[in-house]
Design an enzyme around this catalytic site. Structure first.
Site, mmCIF file in Angstrom:
data_model
loop_
_atom_site.group_PDB
_atom_site.id
_atom_site.type_symbol
_atom_site.label_atom_id
_atom_site.label_comp_id
_atom_site.label_asym_id
_atom_site.label_seq_id
_atom_site.Cartn_x
_atom_site.Cartn_y
_atom_site.Cartn_z
ATOM 1 N N GLY A 51 -13.134 -29.861 13.691
ATOM 2 C CA GLY A 51 -12.779 -31.280 13.645
ATOM 3 C C GLY A 51 -13.071 -32.060 14.913
ATOM 4 O O GLY A 51 -12.668 -33.211 15.017
ATOM 5 N N ARG B 20 -24.044 -39.283 4.814
ATOM 6 C CA ARG B 20 -22.861 -39.753 5.540
ATOM 7 C C ARG B 20 -22.730 -41.277 5.587
ATOM 8 O O ARG B 20 -21.641 -41.796 5.370
ATOM 9 C CB ARG B 20 -22.803 -39.150 6.949
ATOM 10 C CG ARG B 20 -22.686 -37.619 6.945
ATOM 11 C CD ARG B 20 -22.450 -37.041 8.328
ATOM 12 N NE ARG B 20 -21.136 -37.366 8.826
ATOM 13 C CZ ARG B 20 -20.869 -38.289 9.721
ATOM 14 N NH1 ARG B 20 -21.844 -38.992 10.264
ATOM 15 N NH2 ARG B 20 -19.645 -38.538 10.081
ATOM 16 N N TYR C 149 -19.297 -42.300 3.759
ATOM 17 C CA TYR C 149 -18.153 -42.709 4.576
ATOM 18 C C TYR C 149 -18.411 -43.993 5.352
ATOM 19 O O TYR C 149 -17.614 -44.324 6.232
ATOM 20 C CB TYR C 149 -17.820 -41.683 5.664
ATOM 21 C CG TYR C 149 -17.830 -40.236 5.334
ATOM 22 C CD1 TYR C 149 -16.961 -39.705 4.378
ATOM 23 C CD2 TYR C 149 -18.665 -39.358 6.024
ATOM 24 C CE1 TYR C 149 -16.940 -38.343 4.131
ATOM 25 C CE2 TYR C 149 -18.645 -37.998 5.776
ATOM 26 C CZ TYR C 149 -17.778 -37.498 4.829
ATOM 27 O OH TYR C 149 -17.755 -36.166 4.590
ATOM 28 N N CYS D 63 -31.920 -45.830 -6.528
ATOM 29 C CA CYS D 63 -31.460 -46.986 -7.313
ATOM 30 C C CYS D 63 -29.946 -47.079 -7.204
ATOM 31 O O CYS D 63 -29.209 -46.934 -8.184
ATOM 32 C CB CYS D 63 -31.882 -46.834 -8.764
ATOM 33 S SG CYS D 63 -33.661 -46.784 -8.934
HETATM 34 C C1 LIG Z 1 -15.008 -28.658 7.693
HETATM 35 C C2 LIG Z 1 -14.116 -27.623 8.236
HETATM 36 C C3 LIG Z 1 -14.345 -27.105 9.512
HETATM 37 C C4 LIG Z 1 -15.386 -27.633 10.442
HETATM 38 O O1 LIG Z 1 -15.191 -28.962 10.739
HETATM 39 P P1 LIG Z 1 -16.124 -29.690 11.807
HETATM 40 O O2 LIG Z 1 -15.670 -31.097 11.729
HETATM 41 O O3 LIG Z 1 -17.532 -29.514 11.338
HETATM 42 O O4 LIG Z 1 -15.862 -29.053 13.115
HETATM 43 C C5 LIG Z 1 -13.529 -26.074 9.931
HETATM 44 N N1 LIG Z 1 -12.555 -25.580 9.153
HETATM 45 C C6 LIG Z 1 -12.308 -26.059 7.921
HETATM 46 C C7 LIG Z 1 -11.230 -25.462 7.114
HETATM 47 C C8 LIG Z 1 -13.072 -27.093 7.423
HETATM 48 O O5 LIG Z 1 -12.821 -27.576 6.207
#
Ligand SMILES: *Cc1c(COP(=O)(O)O)cnc(C)c1O
Length: 407
Positions: free
Chosen positions: A226, A303, A307, A333
């Protein structure tokens, strides 16, 4: 896009677009490996392992590079497990963090010797065999911060609510689980180092509390992924050294010296800045506003449409032209099929090469084939400076490969 990648890629571009048809993604092997190594160094030898989130960039060539650099893999589906195994992952090299899991996928993870995170207490009760090591994912409702990409905490589909964790571990122990881990991930694309570190520290704190309440020892705390990357030119990158230091400090605070291993399953931060989509302008037009039509569409990069995500766009050979504001669009389209709206750019002309930056994560991987727009090729700039095609562009035959004539 990292400055080093730009420096090595730009001189090669004219020749590349002469030998490979645009559009294509190209990845920087050196940048990917260097990022992984810097992350591992930041944690030192202090009981940490990074498992690359395969979904971010599931090309086996990239996975093989990361494996050679010591990375494990975070998988969440049977196909991702097979990809990890295909590049030689051994038991212990894989974490399996899925949600709404199908039993056959769970069994595949068990057979692969993966460290399995249970997203859900009832699923752990349903399976006929528990792994020796059982981990539960903490629901974001049990933690401080939510985040737009993850959905609001109250409606999160992920994890076990904090107040049910102790019961979940006690059940797993009663069914024979011998070792335990905990998983928590509440952020997505987070660029604030302090906030990211605090979220991880909160998982560690909660892990210590639950372990004490149940009377179990935690073998590991998985703080998920994340971490964000600077998609915008004025974004500040994560300070990974500070992030790791705060996590190690939280472990020491809540567990004392030693303590459980820290696992990370980071995807975007590892590969995101080390990829670009190379495309060309094919139609300049004016429809009340100025439009630059590209030979790429959202089949190559979802993306922005999905989003409203920002991806920086540059025209490396349009220097000196007057700037204007342009919508940069694909050919689907679908009115959503835009890479940028009202973006300031040097005036694009037919034939111009356009770079869409930071497509090394959740780029090609999210592509789709709606409207018969097929997914483009993936190339890699090797450490030695060669360019190799690591996935060819899809063709009509690929598109038809799953069709059965029979009506
Ligand atoms: C998507 C995800 C990740 C990786 O997320 P990043 O944003 O790419 O670092 C890690 N663990 C889980 C459970 C995820 O769903």
């Amino acid at each position: 896009m990292s400055a080093e990648f730009a420096e090595r890629l730009l001189p090669l571009l004219p020749e590349l677009v002469a030998s490979y048809q645009t559009p294509f993604h190209i990845y920087d092997a050196r940048g990917i490996v260097a990022t992984h190594e810097a992350m591992a160094r930041a944690f030192g030898a202090a009981g940490h392992r990074q498992y690359f989130a395969v979904k971010a960039l599931p090309n086996p060539n990239v996975l093989a590079l990361l494996r050679a650099a010591g990375s494990g893999f975070d998988c969440s589906s049977a196909v991702e497990l097979r990809l990890a195994l295909a590049v030689g992952a051994q038991p212990g090299d894989i974490v399996f963090t899925s949600n709404n899991t199908a039993l056959p996928e769970y069994r595949a993870a068990l057979a692969a010797g993966a460290l399995i995170t249970f997203d859900d207490r009832s699923f752990a009760k349903k399976v006929d065999e528990l792994p020796e090591t059982v981990a539960f994912r903490i629901s974001p409702t049990g933690l401080a911060d939510g985040c737009a990409l993850m959905g609001s905490a109250a409606h999160s589909k992920f994890g076990v609510p904090a107040h049910e964790l102790a019961g979940a571990y006690a059940e797993a122990r009663a069914r024979g689980a011998r070792r335990f881990g905990i998983h928590g991930m509440t952020l997505a694309n987070e660029l604030d180092t302090g906030r990211a570190a605090r979220a991880a520290a909160e998982v560690i704190r909660l892990g210590a509390r639950v372990a004490e309440a149940v009377g179990i020892e935690l073998a590991y705390v998985n703080v998920g992924g994340g971490l964000g990357i600077p998609y915008r030119e004025d974004d500040k990158p994560i300070d990974f050294i500070a992030y790791a230091e705060e996590i190690l400090a939280a472990r020491e605070e809540h567990f004392g010296p030693g303590g459980p291993r820290i696992l990370t399953e980071i995807g975007r931060y590892v590969t995101g800045p080390h990829g670009v989509l190379v495309t060309r302008v094919i139609n300049r037009c004016r429809k009340g506003h100025e439009i630059a039509g590209l030979d790429a569409s959202m089949s190559a990069l979802m993306r922005p449409a999905l989003y409203g995500a920002y991806h920086h766009i540059s025209l490396p050979f349009a220097g000196g032209r007057p700037a204007g504001r342009f919508d940069v669009v694909g050919a689907l389209c679908e009115n959503l099929d835009k890479f940028a709206i009202d973006r300031e750019l040097p005036e694009p002309r037919d034939g111009d090469i356009v770079l869409i930056h930071d497509t090394g994560a959740h780029g090609h991987a999210m592509g789709f084939t709606y409207n018969g727009r097929l997914r483009p090729a993936e190339l890699m700039l090797t450490d030695g400076g060669d360019v190799v095609e690591i996935r060819r562009a899809e063709t009509y035959d690929d598109y038809m490969a799953t069709v059965r004539w029979g009506a």
